[in-house]
Design a protein around this motif. Sequence first.
Motif, PDB file in Angstrom:
ATOM      1  N   GLN A   1       0.833  -1.187   0.000  1.00 22.33           N
ATOM      2  CA  GLN A   1       0.000   0.000   0.000  1.00 22.33           C
ATOM      3  C   GLN A   1       0.881   1.254   0.000  1.00 22.33           C
ATOM      4  O   GLN A   1       2.030   1.227   0.446  1.00 22.33           O
ATOM      5  N   THR A   2       0.290   2.339  -0.488  1.00 23.87           N
ATOM      6  CA  THR A   2       0.996   3.625  -0.540  1.00 23.87           C
ATOM      7  C   THR A   2       0.326   4.601   0.422  1.00 23.87           C
ATOM      8  O   THR A   2      -0.891   4.799   0.340  1.00 23.87           O
ATOM      9  N   PRO A   3       1.083   5.221   1.336  1.00 24.85           N
ATOM     10  CA  PRO A   3       0.489   6.202   2.259  1.00 24.85           C
ATOM     11  C   PRO A   3       0.502   7.606   1.645  1.00 24.85           C
ATOM     12  O   PRO A   3       1.444   7.991   0.949  1.00 24.85           O
ATOM     13  N   ILE A   4      -0.547   8.366   1.914  1.00 25.73           N
ATOM     14  CA  ILE A   4      -0.637   9.754   1.450  1.00 25.73           C
ATOM     15  C   ILE A   4      -0.995  10.633   2.653  1.00 25.73           C
ATOM     16  O   ILE A   4      -2.000  10.379   3.320  1.00 25.73           O
ATOM     17  N   PRO A   5      -0.184  11.666   2.966  1.00 25.31           N
ATOM     18  CA  PRO A   5      -0.521  12.562   4.068  1.00 25.31           C
ATOM     19  C   PRO A   5      -1.910  13.176   3.859  1.00 25.31           C
ATOM     20  O   PRO A   5      -2.258  13.576   2.743  1.00 25.31           O
ATOM     21  N   CYS A   6      -2.676  13.220   4.923  1.00 28.80           N
ATOM     22  CA  CYS A   6      -4.081  13.616   4.785  1.00 28.80           C
ATOM     23  C   CYS A   6      -4.604  14.160   6.107  1.00 28.80           C
ATOM     24  O   CYS A   6      -4.232  13.679   7.182  1.00 28.80           O
ATOM     25  N   LEU A   7      -5.451  15.177   6.041  1.00 25.47           N
ATOM     26  CA  LEU A   7      -6.237  15.610   7.188  1.00 25.47           C
ATOM     27  C   LEU A   7      -7.699  15.394   6.833  1.00 25.47           C
ATOM     28  O   LEU A   7      -8.146  15.806   5.759  1.00 25.47           O
ATOM     29  N   PHE A   8      -8.428  14.740   7.700  1.00 23.88           N
ATOM     30  CA  PHE A   8      -9.853  14.509   7.481  1.00 23.88           C
ATOM     31  C   PHE A   8     -10.598  15.597   8.229  1.00 23.88           C
ATOM     32  O   PHE A   8     -10.457  15.726   9.451  1.00 23.88           O
ATOM     33  N   MET A   9     -11.373  16.413   7.506  1.00 23.21           N
ATOM     34  CA  MET A   9     -11.958  17.607   8.106  1.00 23.21           C
ATOM     35  C   MET A   9     -13.441  17.731   7.790  1.00 23.21           C
ATOM     36  O   MET A   9     -13.908  17.320   6.726  1.00 23.21           O
ATOM     37  N   ARG A  10     -14.159  18.320   8.753  1.00 21.20           N
ATOM     38  CA  ARG A  10     -15.519  18.769   8.488  1.00 21.20           C
ATOM     39  C   ARG A  10     -15.463  20.232   8.083  1.00 21.20           C
ATOM     40  O   ARG A  10     -14.823  21.045   8.738  1.00 21.20           O
ATOM     41  N   GLY A  11     -16.134  20.539   6.994  1.00 23.75           N
ATOM     42  CA  GLY A  11     -16.302  21.926   6.582  1.00 23.75           C
ATOM     43  C   GLY A  11     -17.779  22.199   6.455  1.00 23.75           C
ATOM     44  O   GLY A  11     -18.455  21.593   5.609  1.00 23.75           O
ATOM     45  N   GLY A  12     -18.340  23.045   7.315  1.00 28.20           N
ATOM     46  CA  GLY A  12     -19.781  23.281   7.302  1.00 28.20           C
ATOM     47  C   GLY A  12     -20.530  21.994   7.544  1.00 28.20           C
ATOM     48  O   GLY A  12     -20.277  21.288   8.519  1.00 28.20           O
ATOM     49  N   THR A  13     -21.435  21.653   6.633  1.00 29.85           N
ATOM     50  CA  THR A  13     -22.218  20.423   6.776  1.00 29.85           C
ATOM     51  C   THR A  13     -21.698  19.304   5.872  1.00 29.85           C
ATOM     52  O   THR A  13     -22.406  18.334   5.610  1.00 29.85           O
ATOM     53  N   SER A  14     -20.473  19.448   5.397  1.00 31.63           N
ATOM     54  CA  SER A  14     -19.830  18.401   4.597  1.00 31.63           C
ATOM     55  C   SER A  14     -18.553  17.947   5.292  1.00 31.63           C
ATOM     56  O   SER A  14     -18.094  18.581   6.240  1.00 31.63           O
ATOM     57  N   ARG A  15     -17.975  16.863   4.810  1.00 38.01           N
ATOM     58  CA  ARG A  15     -16.684  16.444   5.337  1.00 38.01           C
ATOM     59  C   ARG A  15     -15.963  15.601   4.306  1.00 38.01           C
ATOM     60  O   ARG A  15     -16.572  15.043   3.390  1.00 38.01           O
ATOM     61  N   GLY A  16     -14.631  15.528   4.483  1.00 37.07           N
ATOM     62  CA  GLY A  16     -13.842  14.726   3.564  1.00 37.07           C
ATOM     63  C   GLY A  16     -12.364  14.939   3.800  1.00 37.07           C
ATOM     64  O   GLY A  16     -11.944  15.781   4.607  1.00 37.07           O
ATOM     65  N   PRO A  17     -11.527  14.186   3.094  1.00 36.53           N
ATOM     66  CA  PRO A  17     -10.079  14.320   3.237  1.00 36.53           C
ATOM     67  C   PRO A  17      -9.560  15.557   2.512  1.00 36.53           C
ATOM     68  O   PRO A  17     -10.052  15.919   1.437  1.00 36.53           O
ATOM     69  N   PHE A  18      -8.555  16.189   3.094  1.00 31.45           N
ATOM     70  CA  PHE A  18      -7.866  17.326   2.483  1.00 31.45           C
ATOM     71  C   PHE A  18      -6.418  16.944   2.230  1.00 31.45           C
ATOM     72  O   PHE A  18      -5.778  16.293   3.067  1.00 31.45           O
ATOM     73  N   PHE A  19      -5.904  17.394   1.095  1.00 36.41           N
ATOM     74  CA  PHE A  19      -4.537  17.087   0.704  1.00 36.41           C
ATOM     75  C   PHE A  19      -3.809  18.349   0.267  1.00 36.41           C
ATOM     76  O   PHE A  19      -4.417  19.262  -0.293  1.00 36.41           O
ATOM     77  N   VAL A  20      -2.509  18.380   0.497  1.00 38.23           N
ATOM     78  CA  VAL A  20      -1.654  19.365  -0.158  1.00 38.23           C
ATOM     79  C   VAL A  20      -1.451  18.869  -1.589  1.00 38.23           C
ATOM     80  O   VAL A  20      -1.195  17.682  -1.806  1.00 38.23           O
TER      81      VAL A  20
ATOM     82  N   PRO B   1      -8.210  26.552   7.956  1.00 40.51           N
ATOM     83  CA  PRO B   1      -7.752  25.696   9.052  1.00 40.51           C
ATOM     84  C   PRO B   1      -6.791  24.603   8.582  1.00 40.51           C
ATOM     85  O   PRO B   1      -5.780  24.336   9.237  1.00 40.51           O
ATOM     86  N   PHE B   2      -7.079  23.982   7.449  1.00 41.38           N
ATOM     87  CA  PHE B   2      -6.190  22.941   6.915  1.00 41.38           C
ATOM     88  C   PHE B   2      -4.814  23.519   6.608  1.00 41.38           C
ATOM     89  O   PHE B   2      -3.781  22.931   6.977  1.00 41.38           O
ATOM     90  N   ALA B   3      -4.781  24.659   5.921  1.00 38.12           N
ATOM     91  CA  ALA B   3      -3.504  25.258   5.530  1.00 38.12           C
ATOM     92  C   ALA B   3      -2.678  25.639   6.745  1.00 38.12           C
ATOM     93  O   ALA B   3      -1.442  25.496   6.750  1.00 38.12           O
ATOM     94  N   LEU B   4      -3.336  26.120   7.790  1.00 42.43           N
ATOM     95  CA  LEU B   4      -2.634  26.457   9.028  1.00 42.43           C
ATOM     96  C   LEU B   4      -2.132  25.195   9.727  1.00 42.43           C
ATOM     97  O   LEU B   4      -0.996  25.155  10.226  1.00 42.43           O
ATOM     98  N   GLU B   5      -2.948  24.164   9.769  1.00 42.34           N
ATOM     99  CA  GLU B   5      -2.550  22.902  10.407  1.00 42.34           C
ATOM    100  C   GLU B   5      -1.349  22.281   9.698  1.00 42.34           C
ATOM    101  O   GLU B   5      -0.458  21.727  10.341  1.00 42.34           O
TER     102      GLU B   5
END
Length: 363
Positions: free
Chosen positions: A2-21, A103-107
């Motif tokens: 398997q290949t790992p990818i850096p990721c933050l899983f975030m809620r934005g408003g009433t949606s959610r999903g993974p965020f990537f650089v 928030p993602f960019a700051l994190e």
Amino acid sequence: MQTPIPCLFMRGGTSRGPFFVESDLPSDVALRDKVLLAVMGSPHARQIDGLGGGHPLTSKVGIVRPSTTDGIDLDFLFAQLQPNSDTVDTTPNCGNMLAAVVPFALERGIVKPQGETTTLRVLTLNTHMACDITVQTPGGRVNYEGEARIDGVPGSSAPIAINFLDTAGSVCSGLLPTGRVKDVIDGLEITCIDNGMPMVLFRAADMGRNGSESVEAMNADAELKARIETLRIKAGHLMGLGDVTPKNYPKMCLVAPPSTGGAVGTRCFIPHVCHDAIGVLAAVTVATACVLKGSVTEGLASVPDGRIKTVAVEHPTGEFSVELELDPQDPEKVIRAALLRTARLLMKGEVMIPAAIWEGKSA
């Protein structure tokens, strides 16, 4: 393997999903999309082999990079996936996921905090729409705790203010892509409008509905959904969008008189499933229609007086308030749309996908 990818899983408003650089994903778009499908577990109704939640609202991805555009801090690419489809759509906006960008960019350390609050200008690459987003950063860290509440999300969080700078014609040729505030398709009066989200508005009563039906009732109404999809395809051509059969837009929205003290009642389809709430930019677009003379909302929407108006758009799980500022020289022209959202970091780490997909060896 398997290949790992850096990721933050975030809620934005009433949606959610993974965020990537952006640099953590393949630069080749076709390969990137295969990677995102693997990340979310699409196509599969429950997305059991990925991070998706089995619903369009939880089948979303955010991709962020430092911007090289003058006056812009961050670039944001939104990707809409579907549980049962192998499509990755980067043409529409998502105002809910937009709330998590700063928030993602700051994190991730892409940008630095500015003080007690941090305001950054974000360009949504999907539609080249810019906005200023303000988050709380006391002590140089993102604050997620606060008293702000938004319908569709339990509890309270720190407020995130989004000030949209130019939303008219985000995907279409302009605010009114047909050149008219009202059109007629198959005897049904509609308003085709794009103030951040291409939408087709029509009165619930004209469909033989009252606009207060539950989401479950709407989704079980096969006759209504078939009529809406036929209307969507015809309206797509009228709006200059071509064949929208495989696309996630225009969004379709039944409008009705308000029932809980707001400005207008809504039931939105995105585009084939009735939304439990309403999207951020869909709310902006509906609110804009409410201030246009001759739109299908005329006579049923209750809009406050004044050049700066707070328009409360009712939806199945509450209401979404949008602040509109009108041009003093043209009281039907919206020059600013602002709103309040919240976001939260849910998980940080790495998402794993099959190595063969990352290496381009698997379909």
